[in-house]
Design a protein around this motif. Structure first.
Motif, mmCIF file in Angstrom:
data_model
loop_
_atom_site.group_PDB
_atom_site.id
_atom_site.type_symbol
_atom_site.label_atom_id
_atom_site.label_comp_id
_atom_site.label_asym_id
_atom_site.label_seq_id
_atom_site.Cartn_x
_atom_site.Cartn_y
_atom_site.Cartn_z
ATOM 1 N N PRO A 1 0.814 -1.217 0.000
ATOM 2 C CA PRO A 1 0.000 0.000 0.000
ATOM 3 C C PRO A 1 0.850 1.272 0.000
ATOM 4 O O PRO A 1 1.983 1.284 0.473
ATOM 5 C CB PRO A 1 -0.797 -0.114 1.299
ATOM 6 N N VAL A 2 0.268 2.323 -0.535
ATOM 7 C CA VAL A 2 0.855 3.664 -0.516
ATOM 8 C C VAL A 2 0.171 4.416 0.627
ATOM 9 O O VAL A 2 -1.056 4.323 0.780
ATOM 10 C CB VAL A 2 0.601 4.386 -1.860
ATOM 11 N N PRO A 3 0.922 5.165 1.446
ATOM 12 C CA PRO A 3 0.272 5.929 2.513
ATOM 13 C C PRO A 3 -0.763 6.900 1.934
ATOM 14 O O PRO A 3 -0.542 7.507 0.884
ATOM 15 C CB PRO A 3 1.422 6.705 3.157
ATOM 16 N N ARG A 4 -1.875 7.032 2.643
ATOM 17 C CA ARG A 4 -2.922 7.968 2.214
ATOM 18 C C ARG A 4 -2.415 9.399 2.270
ATOM 19 O O ARG A 4 -1.682 9.755 3.185
ATOM 20 C CB ARG A 4 -4.131 7.875 3.147
ATOM 21 N N ALA A 5 -2.857 10.195 1.312
ATOM 22 C CA ALA A 5 -2.635 11.642 1.343
ATOM 23 C C ALA A 5 -4.011 12.283 1.286
ATOM 24 O O ALA A 5 -4.825 11.920 0.432
ATOM 25 C CB ALA A 5 -1.780 12.083 0.173
ATOM 26 N N GLU A 6 -4.284 13.195 2.207
ATOM 27 C CA GLU A 6 -5.611 13.811 2.283
ATOM 28 C C GLU A 6 -5.503 15.321 2.273
ATOM 29 O O GLU A 6 -4.527 15.892 2.747
ATOM 30 C CB GLU A 6 -6.336 13.390 3.559
ATOM 31 N N LEU A 7 -6.562 15.943 1.747
ATOM 32 C CA LEU A 7 -6.644 17.397 1.712
ATOM 33 C C LEU A 7 -8.110 17.787 1.611
ATOM 34 O O LEU A 7 -8.875 17.141 0.888
ATOM 35 C CB LEU A 7 -5.883 17.943 0.491
ATOM 36 N N VAL A 8 -8.479 18.831 2.352
ATOM 37 C CA VAL A 8 -9.807 19.427 2.210
ATOM 38 C C VAL A 8 -9.572 20.886 1.816
ATOM 39 O O VAL A 8 -9.402 21.751 2.684
ATOM 40 C CB VAL A 8 -10.634 19.334 3.514
ATOM 41 N N PRO A 9 -9.524 21.165 0.508
ATOM 42 C CA PRO A 9 -9.262 22.542 0.083
ATOM 43 C C PRO A 9 -10.506 23.417 0.266
ATOM 44 O O PRO A 9 -11.622 22.999 -0.051
ATOM 45 C CB PRO A 9 -8.908 22.388 -1.397
ATOM 46 N N ASP A 10 -10.299 24.606 0.804
ATOM 47 C CA ASP A 10 -11.396 25.567 0.899
ATOM 48 C C ASP A 10 -11.182 26.657 -0.152
ATOM 49 O O ASP A 10 -10.203 26.622 -0.901
ATOM 50 C CB ASP A 10 -11.510 26.138 2.316
ATOM 51 N N GLU A 11 -12.094 27.593 -0.216
ATOM 52 C CA GLU A 11 -12.010 28.638 -1.242
ATOM 53 C C GLU A 11 -10.749 29.484 -1.096
ATOM 54 O O GLU A 11 -10.167 29.906 -2.097
ATOM 55 C CB GLU A 11 -13.272 29.493 -1.217
ATOM 56 N N VAL A 12 -10.312 29.732 0.132
ATOM 57 C CA VAL A 12 -9.103 30.531 0.337
ATOM 58 C C VAL A 12 -7.881 29.782 -0.204
ATOM 59 O O VAL A 12 -7.046 30.351 -0.902
ATOM 60 C CB VAL A 12 -8.920 30.896 1.830
ATOM 61 N N ARG A 13 -7.783 28.490 0.091
ATOM 62 C CA ARG A 13 -6.657 27.697 -0.417
ATOM 63 C C ARG A 13 -6.660 27.681 -1.945
ATOM 64 O O ARG A 13 -5.624 27.793 -2.585
ATOM 65 C CB ARG A 13 -6.696 26.274 0.113
ATOM 66 N N LEU A 14 -7.849 27.522 -2.533
ATOM 67 C CA LEU A 14 -7.940 27.514 -4.001
ATOM 68 C C LEU A 14 -7.517 28.859 -4.574
ATOM 69 O O LEU A 14 -6.809 28.915 -5.586
ATOM 70 C CB LEU A 14 -9.352 27.145 -4.452
ATOM 71 N N LEU A 15 -7.922 29.947 -3.942
ATOM 72 C CA LEU A 15 -7.514 31.283 -4.396
ATOM 73 C C LEU A 15 -5.997 31.438 -4.308
ATOM 74 O O LEU A 15 -5.349 31.875 -5.266
ATOM 75 C CB LEU A 15 -8.202 32.362 -3.562
ATOM 76 N N ARG A 16 -5.417 31.047 -3.195
ATOM 77 C CA ARG A 16 -3.958 31.174 -3.011
ATOM 78 C C ARG A 16 -3.184 30.269 -3.972
ATOM 79 O O ARG A 16 -2.179 30.683 -4.545
ATOM 80 C CB ARG A 16 -3.576 30.864 -1.569
ATOM 81 N N PHE A 17 -3.664 29.037 -4.137
ATOM 82 C CA PHE A 17 -2.989 28.121 -5.063
ATOM 83 C C PHE A 17 -3.073 28.672 -6.479
ATOM 84 O O PHE A 17 -2.098 28.638 -7.232
ATOM 85 C CB PHE A 17 -3.609 26.720 -4.981
ATOM 86 N N GLY A 18 -4.233 29.205 -6.843
ATOM 87 C CA GLY A 18 -4.391 29.819 -8.153
ATOM 88 C C GLY A 18 -3.441 30.996 -8.336
ATOM 89 O O GLY A 18 -2.889 31.200 -9.424
ATOM 90 N N ALA A 19 -3.209 31.766 -7.279
ATOM 91 C CA ALA A 19 -2.307 32.917 -7.372
ATOM 92 C C ALA A 19 -0.865 32.475 -7.637
ATOM 93 O O ALA A 19 -0.200 33.026 -8.516
ATOM 94 C CB ALA A 19 -2.376 33.746 -6.092
ATOM 95 N N VAL A 20 -0.407 31.457 -6.911
ATOM 96 C CA VAL A 20 0.987 31.041 -7.095
ATOM 97 C C VAL A 20 1.204 30.279 -8.395
ATOM 98 O O VAL A 20 2.329 30.217 -8.894
ATOM 99 C CB VAL A 20 1.539 30.223 -5.901
ATOM 100 N N THR A 21 0.136 29.710 -8.957
ATOM 101 C CA THR A 21 0.267 28.992 -10.231
ATOM 102 C C THR A 21 -0.221 29.835 -11.412
ATOM 103 O O THR A 21 -0.294 29.342 -12.533
ATOM 104 C CB THR A 21 -0.517 27.657 -10.203
ATOM 105 N N ARG A 22 -0.569 31.090 -11.119
ATOM 106 C CA ARG A 22 -1.055 32.028 -12.145
ATOM 107 C C ARG A 22 -2.310 31.525 -12.855
ATOM 108 O O ARG A 22 -2.472 31.678 -14.050
ATOM 109 C CB ARG A 22 0.042 32.355 -13.143
ATOM 110 N N ASN A 23 -3.183 30.906 -12.072
ATOM 111 C CA ASN A 23 -4.461 30.436 -12.581
ATOM 112 C C ASN A 23 -5.535 31.255 -11.873
ATOM 113 O O ASN A 23 -5.972 30.916 -10.790
ATOM 114 C CB ASN A 23 -4.645 28.941 -12.303
ATOM 115 N N ALA A 24 -5.955 32.340 -12.504
ATOM 116 C CA ALA A 24 -6.891 33.266 -11.876
ATOM 117 C C ALA A 24 -8.332 33.067 -12.331
ATOM 118 O O ALA A 24 -9.166 33.949 -12.163
ATOM 119 C CB ALA A 24 -6.450 34.700 -12.167
#
Length: 137
Positions: free
Chosen positions: A10-33
């Motif tokens: 097995p591969v260890p589980r990776a989990e994430l619960v992205p909220d709107e703020v995380r999506l906005l910030r991730f979009g900013a650093v990846t230039r996806n607006a």
């Protein structure tokens, strides 16, 4: 390879619960607006249930699972995935997987990975499927 790895491990589980703020910030650093990733009203006007998780964030979660399997001194050589269904802000994303194959000569291990969304009560809908190649240590 310093540790014994076999197909089916097995591969260890990776989990994430992205909220709107995380999506906005991730979009900013990846230039996806694009507003579908952070603006609920706009996303709904486009026929979506809400802000959608961008493909690159799914890839980061796949990388996280591969890196955890490879170990601190290991190496992630490649990560590839294909989006199957949307995931939305507030969804719990869970990547699981298994060792698909081991190349004893090169030490490379191919992981089969699957990402599902849900609230944690069941298996949930598959959002992405993919593979990673690692050299664990």
């Amino acid at each position: 390879m310093t540790r014994r790895v076999e197909a089916g491990d097995p591969v260890p589980r990776a989990e994430l619960v992205p909220d709107e703020v995380r999506l906005l910030r991730f979009g900013a650093v990846t230039r996806n607006a694009h507003r579908i990733h952070y603006d609920t009203a706009f996303a709904r006007s486009e026929g979506l249930d809400g802000p959608v998780v961008m493909a690159q964030l799914h890839g980061c979660l796949f990388f996280r699972a591969a890196a955890a399997f490879a170990g601190e001194a290991g190496e992630v050589r490649s990560v590839a995935w294909q989006n199957r269904a949307p995931a939305y802000a507030g969804d719990r994303l869970v990547v699981t997987g298994v060792v698909e194959s081991v190349d004893e000569a090169s030490g490379e291990v191919t992981l089969a990975l699957d990402e599902r969304r849900g609230n944690g009560d069941g298996p949930g809908e598959t959002c992405c499927r993919g593979r990673a190649v690692v050299v664990p240590r």
